[in-house]
Scaffold this motif. Sequence first.
Motif, short mmCIF file in Angstrom:
data_model
loop_
_atom_site.label_atom_id
_atom_site.label_comp_id
_atom_site.label_asym_id
_atom_site.label_seq_id
_atom_site.Cartn_x
_atom_site.Cartn_y
_atom_site.Cartn_z
N GLN A 385 -63.36 8.12 -19.67
CA GLN A 385 -63.55 7.97 -18.52
C GLN A 385 -64.80 7.43 -17.61
OE1 GLN A 385 -61.52 11.54 -18.81
NE2 GLN A 385 -60.71 10.64 -20.31
N ALA A 386 -65.27 7.48 -18.54
CA ALA A 386 -67.16 6.55 -17.90
C ALA A 386 -66.87 4.46 -17.95
CB ALA A 386 -67.73 7.20 -19.00
N ASN A 387 -67.21 4.59 -16.51
CA ASN A 387 -67.33 3.36 -15.86
C ASN A 387 -69.13 2.74 -16.64
OD1 ASN A 387 -68.59 1.66 -13.13
ND2 ASN A 387 -67.43 1.05 -15.19
N VAL A 388 -68.43 1.95 -18.09
CA VAL A 388 -69.13 1.56 -18.61
C VAL A 388 -69.62 0.05 -18.57
CG1 VAL A 388 -68.93 2.04 -20.53
CG2 VAL A 388 -68.09 0.27 -20.31
N ALA A 389 -69.85 -0.79 -17.77
CA ALA A 389 -69.72 -2.03 -17.12
C ALA A 389 -69.05 -2.68 -16.10
CB ALA A 389 -69.43 -3.23 -18.02
N LYS A 390 -69.74 -3.59 -15.28
CA LYS A 390 -69.54 -3.95 -13.55
C LYS A 390 -70.36 -5.30 -13.49
CE LYS A 390 -70.72 0.34 -11.14
NZ LYS A 390 -70.87 1.24 -10.07
N PHE A 391 -68.91 -6.29 -12.92
CA PHE A 391 -69.30 -7.57 -13.45
C PHE A 391 -69.29 -8.27 -11.40
CE2 PHE A 391 -69.15 -7.89 -17.25
CZ PHE A 391 -67.89 -7.56 -17.98
N ASP A 392 -70.39 -8.25 -11.64
CA ASP A 392 -70.34 -8.58 -9.96
C ASP A 392 -70.61 -10.61 -9.74
OD1 ASP A 392 -72.96 -6.44 -9.62
OD2 ASP A 392 -70.39 -6.48 -8.87
N GLY A 393 -69.89 -11.05 -8.66
CA GLY A 393 -70.26 -12.04 -8.24
C GLY A 393 -68.70 -12.73 -8.09
N HIS A 394 -67.69 -12.58 -7.62
CA HIS A 394 -66.90 -12.55 -6.64
C HIS A 394 -67.10 -12.32 -5.60
CE1 HIS A 394 -63.22 -13.81 -9.89
NE2 HIS A 394 -63.63 -12.93 -10.45
N VAL A 418 -61.24 -17.96 -9.63
CA VAL A 418 -61.13 -17.66 -11.31
C VAL A 418 -61.89 -17.92 -11.98
CG1 VAL A 418 -59.97 -17.45 -13.82
CG2 VAL A 418 -58.31 -17.34 -11.31
N ARG A 419 -62.36 -16.00 -12.61
CA ARG A 419 -63.98 -16.59 -13.02
C ARG A 419 -63.55 -15.63 -14.93
NH1 ARG A 419 -69.22 -16.13 -10.85
NH2 ARG A 419 -68.68 -16.85 -8.42
N LEU A 420 -64.01 -16.31 -15.57
CA LEU A 420 -64.08 -15.64 -17.02
C LEU A 420 -65.61 -14.67 -17.40
CD1 LEU A 420 -62.94 -19.17 -18.42
CD2 LEU A 420 -61.20 -17.09 -17.79
N TRP A 421 -65.14 -14.20 -18.46
CA TRP A 421 -65.72 -12.81 -18.63
C TRP A 421 -66.17 -12.57 -20.17
CZ3 TRP A 421 -69.18 -11.77 -14.69
CH2 TRP A 421 -68.16 -11.81 -12.96
N ASP A 422 -67.20 -12.81 -20.60
CA ASP A 422 -67.64 -12.44 -22.58
C ASP A 422 -67.21 -10.81 -22.03
OD1 ASP A 422 -69.58 -14.38 -24.50
OD2 ASP A 422 -67.65 -12.71 -25.48
N LEU A 423 -66.47 -10.31 -23.01
CA LEU A 423 -66.92 -8.50 -23.16
C LEU A 423 -67.91 -8.51 -23.94
CD1 LEU A 423 -63.44 -8.20 -22.82
CD2 LEU A 423 -65.11 -7.65 -20.83
N ARG A 424 -68.44 -9.86 -25.14
CA ARG A 424 -69.21 -9.15 -26.02
C ARG A 424 -70.73 -9.21 -25.40
NH1 ARG A 424 -67.13 -13.58 -29.10
NH2 ARG A 424 -67.61 -15.11 -27.63
N LYS A 425 -70.73 -10.31 -24.54
CA LYS A 425 -72.28 -10.20 -23.69
C LYS A 425 -72.09 -9.59 -22.19
CE LYS A 425 -73.72 -14.00 -27.13
NZ LYS A 425 -74.27 -15.42 -26.58
N LEU A 426 -71.36 -8.88 -21.71
CA LEU A 426 -71.04 -9.25 -20.08
C LEU A 426 -71.47 -10.27 -19.48
CD1 LEU A 426 -71.82 -5.50 -21.29
CD2 LEU A 426 -69.57 -6.26 -20.62
N ARG A 427 -71.05 -11.50 -18.99
CA ARG A 427 -71.49 -12.13 -18.40
C ARG A 427 -70.36 -13.29 -17.75
NH1 ARG A 427 -73.38 -17.45 -20.57
NH2 ARG A 427 -72.30 -17.47 -22.81
N ASN A 428 -70.62 -13.51 -17.09
CA ASN A 428 -70.00 -14.52 -16.61
C ASN A 428 -70.57 -16.38 -17.40
OD1 ASN A 428 -69.08 -16.46 -14.05
ND2 ASN A 428 -67.55 -16.24 -15.09
N PHE A 429 -68.87 -17.30 -17.66
CA PHE A 429 -69.15 -17.52 -18.69
C PHE A 429 -68.86 -19.49 -18.06
CE2 PHE A 429 -65.74 -16.84 -21.26
CZ PHE A 429 -65.21 -17.53 -21.52
#
Length: 525
Positions: A385-394, A418-429
């Motif tokens: 139950q740990a927060n392992v990643a955050k995506f900002d930009g919206h 709508v934004r698409l994120w790559d979970l392998r590199k944790l970035r918006n592509f």
Amino acid sequence: MNCAISGEVPKEPVVSTKSGLLFERRLIERHISDYGKCPVTGEPLTIDDIVPIKTGEIIKPKTLHTASIPGLLGTFQNEWDGLMLSNFALEQQLHTARQELSHALYQHDSACRVIARLKKERDEARQLLAEVERHIPAAPEAVTANAALSNGKRAAGDEELGPNAKKLCPGISAEIITELTDCNAALSQKRKKRQIPQTLASIDALERFTQLSSHPLHKTNKPGICSMDILHSKDVIATGGVDATAVLFDRPSGQILSTLTGHSKKVTSVKFVGDTDLVLTASADKTVRIWRNPGDGNYACGHTLNDHSAEVRAVTVHPTNKYFVSASLDSTWCFYDLSSGSCLAQVSDGSENADYTAAAFHPDGLILGTGTSQSVVKIWDVKSQANVAKFDGHTGEVTAISFSENGYFLATAAEDGVRLWDLRKLRNFKSFLSADANSVEFDPSGSYLGIAASDIRVYQTASVKAEWNLIKTLPDLSGTGKATCVKFGPDAQYVAVGSKDHNLRIFGLPGDEKANADDDSAQDS
């Protein structure tokens, strides 16, 4: 010739054999019966002495007043006056009939309202009774005044409370974590062998999609479909509405299977639990409900969960179909056991305020994605139950999130698009700019992406570097200018759309509705 008595042409002429005089039959017979003699000659006369005369039909001459123009005008005026009086009487009768009909319709409407209210009260009483009966065998000693059950709600009197009067949750046990890990390993292995089904709708088919049908599932006085889910194995669509109800709709037959009533505010999220007869609903009334079908099609509320202190925005089911998560504006998400309805863990990010507005499990089940009203997307490790990643930009509230079946891509919707994120590199592509995107959804094969905003757009999925091509733009035909949710049917053979009005709309290939109906008829036979 005229009657010797009246001087008028007789209708039934008779003649006397003694005097040869002509008489009206009724007049001479009356005179003979009174006097017994001829009225003219005074000779004795009997009935046997008169003989009837056969003549043609006698036509009386017109009276003088109808033979002149003034007389005819007077006759016409009299006829017209009589016609107007008759017409007035008919109008009076029509007005009276209309008043009686209006009164009868009002009485019928009132009776229908009373019946509907009584049915609702009956259903609520049945739910309450079923919930009480369900709890009594499990803990008969706990049925006290402080542990009373109300409309399916869990009793709060026996729950252990921690600091600040918050309920203490037992946590996710090692056995459950092992079960989640095994599920993840099995699904990951299966994904490596995954193939696109041959029955998947082609791009050419999607380009020809048009509206096939529109179904008014919710109330018109509180229009709006907030959420939707599809049970692909049975082709049943569930919708949650602003009218505080969830509706189960059988698409092939076009019939409503059941209407789930019990929430007091809008239903913000609805989910099927695998291929079971369980349905989850979340509501702005701060509760989550678990609905069960006993077999007769009439779903009943098995559990009402009130662990949240603010509006519940989303529910998402774990791939094991044994657990689910709810996300709320109270800055927490809860992990539940489906069979018991117990909250195993209530998680909050203490570092900052985060009002959760969307949630979805990764296809493998060990990752949970949540969206917040603060425009942040958070990725959680379910085991810890740990927060392992955050995506900002919206910009603005995150309204929906969806994981692709390939396990690598995450799509999120917000007010800026709508934004698409790559979970392998944790970035918006990649980003699709669209004002007020309300829903985003990958189809189960991961081949297509649907976006609901002011219209509905379907894209072909691709790799990180390749172009995601727009296949089809479907108009929002609700007239509200805002589609609220979009879902792909089995093998993307149709697209289901909910909007701000009360109608569910189905888009697909023209003629598919009839073909499906024929197939269902053939299977039944």
